[in-house]
Design a protein around this motif. Structure first.
Motif, PDB file in Angstrom:
ATOM      1  N   VAL A 284      -1.901  -1.526  -3.808  1.00 32.87           N
ATOM      2  CA  VAL A 284      -2.895  -0.454  -3.878  1.00 32.87           C
ATOM      3  C   VAL A 284      -2.139   0.867  -3.952  1.00 32.87           C
ATOM      4  CG1 VAL A 284      -4.861   0.650  -2.759  1.00 32.87           C
ATOM      5  CG2 VAL A 284      -4.504  -1.816  -2.487  1.00 32.87           C
TER       6      VAL A 284
ATOM      7  N   ILE B 195      -4.307  -1.985  -7.820  1.00 30.81           N
ATOM      8  CA  ILE B 195      -5.586  -1.289  -7.677  1.00 30.81           C
ATOM      9  C   ILE B 195      -5.317   0.192  -7.496  1.00 30.81           C
ATOM     10  CG2 ILE B 195      -7.641  -1.025  -6.235  1.00 30.81           C
ATOM     11  CD1 ILE B 195      -7.252  -4.015  -5.492  1.00 30.81           C
ATOM     12  N   ASN B 196      -5.921   0.997  -8.350  1.00 35.33           N
ATOM     13  CA  ASN B 196      -5.837   2.446  -8.240  1.00 35.33           C
ATOM     14  C   ASN B 196      -6.978   2.903  -7.341  1.00 35.33           C
ATOM     15  OD1 ASN B 196      -5.944   5.221  -8.577  1.00 35.33           O
ATOM     16  ND2 ASN B 196      -5.464   5.140 -10.742  1.00 35.33           N
ATOM     17  N   ALA B 197      -6.656   3.404  -6.152  1.00 35.90           N
ATOM     18  CA  ALA B 197      -7.660   3.782  -5.165  1.00 35.90           C
ATOM     19  C   ALA B 197      -8.246   5.173  -5.387  1.00 35.90           C
ATOM     20  CB  ALA B 197      -7.054   3.708  -3.772  1.00 35.90           C
TER      21      ALA B 197
ATOM     22  N   ILE C 290       0.837  -1.203   0.000  1.00 34.99           N
ATOM     23  CA  ILE C 290       0.000   0.000   0.000  1.00 34.99           C
ATOM     24  C   ILE C 290       0.868   1.248   0.000  1.00 34.99           C
ATOM     25  CG2 ILE C 290      -1.715   1.336   1.286  1.00 34.99           C
ATOM     26  CD1 ILE C 290      -3.065  -1.090   2.030  1.00 34.99           C
TER      27      ILE C 290
ATOM     28  N   CYS D 141      -0.992  -8.255  -4.098  1.00 36.17           N
ATOM     29  CA  CYS D 141      -1.729  -7.150  -4.699  1.00 36.17           C
ATOM     30  C   CYS D 141      -1.113  -5.855  -4.186  1.00 36.17           C
ATOM     31  CB  CYS D 141      -3.185  -7.263  -4.249  1.00 36.17           C
ATOM     32  SG  CYS D 141      -4.288  -6.001  -4.843  1.00 36.17           S
TER      33      CYS D 141
ATOM     34  N   VAL E  85      -7.213   3.102   3.983  1.00 37.29           N
ATOM     35  CA  VAL E  85      -7.262   1.803   3.300  1.00 37.29           C
ATOM     36  C   VAL E  85      -6.385   0.801   4.050  1.00 37.29           C
ATOM     37  CG1 VAL E  85      -6.704   0.579   1.166  1.00 37.29           C
ATOM     38  CG2 VAL E  85      -7.770   2.836   1.062  1.00 37.29           C
TER      39      VAL E  85
ATOM     40  N   GLN F  42     -12.390  -4.721  -3.730  1.00 40.38           N
ATOM     41  CA  GLN F  42     -11.595  -5.052  -4.916  1.00 40.38           C
ATOM     42  C   GLN F  42     -10.425  -5.961  -4.567  1.00 40.38           C
ATOM     43  OE1 GLN F  42     -10.430  -2.134  -7.763  1.00 40.38           O
ATOM     44  NE2 GLN F  42     -12.381  -1.057  -7.673  1.00 40.38           N
ATOM     45  N   VAL F  43      -9.768  -5.680  -3.455  1.00 40.62           N
ATOM     46  CA  VAL F  43      -8.642  -6.518  -3.022  1.00 40.62           C
ATOM     47  C   VAL F  43      -9.122  -7.946  -2.812  1.00 40.62           C
ATOM     48  CG1 VAL F  43      -7.061  -6.993  -1.097  1.00 40.62           C
ATOM     49  CG2 VAL F  43      -7.239  -4.680  -2.024  1.00 40.62           C
TER      50      VAL F  43
ATOM     51  N   VAL G  42     -12.144  -0.259  -1.920  1.00 34.47           N
ATOM     52  CA  VAL G  42     -10.811  -0.815  -2.182  1.00 34.47           C
ATOM     53  C   VAL G  42     -10.703  -2.206  -1.561  1.00 34.47           C
ATOM     54  CG1 VAL G  42      -8.337  -0.557  -1.782  1.00 34.47           C
ATOM     55  CG2 VAL G  42      -9.709   1.443  -2.410  1.00 34.47           C
TER      56      VAL G  42
END
Length: 81
Positions: free
Chosen positions: A40, A61-63, A6, A38, A13, A74-75, A71
């Motif tokens: 973010v 993942i674009n938060a 992250i 993953c 998040v 999606q994760v 978010v």
């Protein structure tokens, strides 16, 4: 649970994912994403961590514009938890 990288600006998040039991790695440089399931990113910086190209093969993942709950959802969809 999954190991999630992250970007530092995403404290809300980060907290939400930790509450769900995920292992969190702060993304400061390219090597920090090693072993992550993953990543973010905030979407504020095109080349997060100064990366022009990356060998990261997991989901990113674009938060930008998403809530912490969105978010997290999606994760969980991407890492299967």
């Amino acid at each position: 649970m999954a190991k999630i990288g992250i970007e530092g600006t995403l404290a809300d998040v980060k907290g939400a994912l930790q509450e769900k039991g995920h292992e969190i790695v702060d993304l400061r440089q390219e090597e920090d994403s090693n072993g992550c399931d993953c990543c973010v990113i905030s979407g504020q910086d095109k080349d997060v961590m100064g990366m022009q190209t990356t060998s990261f093969s997991g989901s990113v993942i674009n938060a930008d514009g998403l809530t912490a709950n969105e978010v997290c959802k999606q994760v969980e969809e991407r890492v299967g938890s």
